[in-house]
Motif scaffolding. Structure first.
Motif, PDB file in Angstrom:
ATOM      1  N   HIS A 166      37.599  44.622  43.852  1.00 24.12           N
ATOM      2  CA  HIS A 166      36.959  43.495  44.517  1.00 24.12           C
ATOM      3  C   HIS A 166      35.752  42.999  43.725  1.00 24.12           C
ATOM      4  CE1 HIS A 166      38.701  44.837  48.670  1.00 24.12           C
ATOM      5  NE2 HIS A 166      39.606  44.313  47.883  1.00 24.12           N
ATOM      6  N   LEU A 167      34.940  43.916  43.230  1.00 19.89           N
ATOM      7  CA  LEU A 167      33.777  43.535  42.430  1.00 19.89           C
ATOM      8  C   LEU A 167      34.209  42.777  41.187  1.00 19.89           C
ATOM      9  CD1 LEU A 167      30.769  43.606  41.774  1.00 19.89           C
ATOM     10  CD2 LEU A 167      31.124  45.857  40.735  1.00 19.89           C
ATOM     11  N   ASN A 168      35.245  43.258  40.537  1.00 20.27           N
ATOM     12  CA  ASN A 168      35.721  42.590  39.329  1.00 20.27           C
ATOM     13  C   ASN A 168      36.257  41.192  39.649  1.00 20.27           C
ATOM     14  OD1 ASN A 168      36.187  42.340  36.625  1.00 20.27           O
ATOM     15  ND2 ASN A 168      37.795  43.868  36.517  1.00 20.27           N
ATOM     16  N   THR A 169      36.837  41.030  40.840  1.00 17.62           N
ATOM     17  CA  THR A 169      37.322  39.708  41.247  1.00 17.62           C
ATOM     18  C   THR A 169      36.170  38.723  41.404  1.00 17.62           C
ATOM     19  OG1 THR A 169      39.209  40.712  42.395  1.00 17.62           O
ATOM     20  CG2 THR A 169      38.626  38.466  43.002  1.00 17.62           C
ATOM     21  N   PHE A 170      35.057  39.161  41.976  1.00 18.08           N
ATOM     22  CA  PHE A 170      33.894  38.293  42.120  1.00 18.08           C
ATOM     23  C   PHE A 170      33.346  37.864  40.765  1.00 18.08           C
ATOM     24  CE2 PHE A 170      33.506  40.062  46.473  1.00 18.08           C
ATOM     25  CZ  PHE A 170      33.350  38.870  47.154  1.00 18.08           C
TER      26      PHE A 170
END
Length: 272
Positions: free
Chosen positions: A214-218
């Motif tokens: 999720h962090l990488n998606t942001f």
């Protein structure tokens, strides 16, 4: 004997936890930390401002509205018309040639132009507030994911220590049960506890993996697959008073400012 075995497991867990390293490195603890690229919270926040897809879309929308505002402020291009032809008059036999050049300039109503330009300007200001809110929202999500990952790394490390300690104690109790020193029921109970500890490790690994993705998606998938985080969990932050939040921050909320600009733009457009 069951209580003594649980006490032995708790002692082993405490000793292992005392000598455990500080968390903050994601991934397999057996890997060399130097082989992973580490990022601080400031690194992630700067990356989010440049690469977050939703924030990039808001900025593109703002630039589009600003381009429409500039285009609407330009005067219409003059229209030039050239007419030529030949014809026979009603009287006489000679043909006449007609050549005519006309130049037309459209002049807009100044009052209507003023209000229309004001509406465009308010729409751009509203988009600016939308971009500001998007930047704050993205930064908030990055902070939440950053500290959540640090927490999950700590939780995973403790869960693994607990599982390793129970595994050692389980082997000891099962050996003693086979030689008749303890009842078989004690070994079964400890085996169940060990399975629960294994499930906790698996659940922590899955949740940590999800938050990392999720962090990488942001960040627009800009982080490497084996990234690690540099930081620590702190609990020295105080919760602000509700009245302070309402009186100090609510009037400056970007969404309220955006709604106000849109209302002004609608009023200007109506006048236009």
């Amino acid at each position: 004997m069951y209580s003594s075995s649980r006490a032995l497991a708790a002692t082993a867990l405490l000793l292992l936890a005392v000598h455990s390293p500080v968390s903050g490195q994601a991934g397999d603890p057996d890997r060399d930390p130097g082989s992973q690229e580490a990022f601080t919270l400031d690194d992630l926040l700067a990356m989010a401002q440049e690469r977050n897809p939703e924030l990039l879309a808001l900025r593109a929308e703002r630039e589009s509205l600003d381009a429409e505002r500039r285009d609407a402020g330009r005067f219409h291009n003059p229209e030039m018309e050239w007419v030529t032809g030949e014809g026979e008059p009603f009287e006489g036999t000679e043909k006449k040639t007609l050549r005519e050049l006309s130049l037309t300039q459209v002049i807009e109503n100044p009052l209507s132009r003023h209000f229309r330009q004001g509406a465009r300007g308010n729409a751009v200001e509203g988009a600016d507030e939308g971009v500001r809110f998007g930047a704050l929202e993205v930064a908030s999500e990055v902070r939440l994911h950053f500290y959540r990952i640090l927490y999950l790394e700590e939780r995973l490390a403790i869960a693994r220590l607990n599982e390793e300690a129970l595994d050692e104690v389980r082997g000891l109790i099962e050996t003693r049960a086979r030689v008749g020193e303890v009842r078989e029921l004690e070994a079964i109970r400890l085996r169940v506890e060990h399975m629960r500890a294994q499930n906790e490790v698996t659940a922590a690994e899955l949740e940590l993996s999800q938050f990392r993705r999720h962090l990488n998606t942001f960040l627009g998938n800009a982080l490497p697959a084996d990234f690690s985080l540099m930081g620590e969990l702190s609990s020295d932050h105080s919760v602000p008073d509700f009245e302070e939040l309402r009186s100090d921050f609510l009037p400056r909320h970007p969404l309220l400012a955006q709604a106000s600009r849109r209302t002004e733009a609608a009023g200007q457009q109506l006048k236009a």
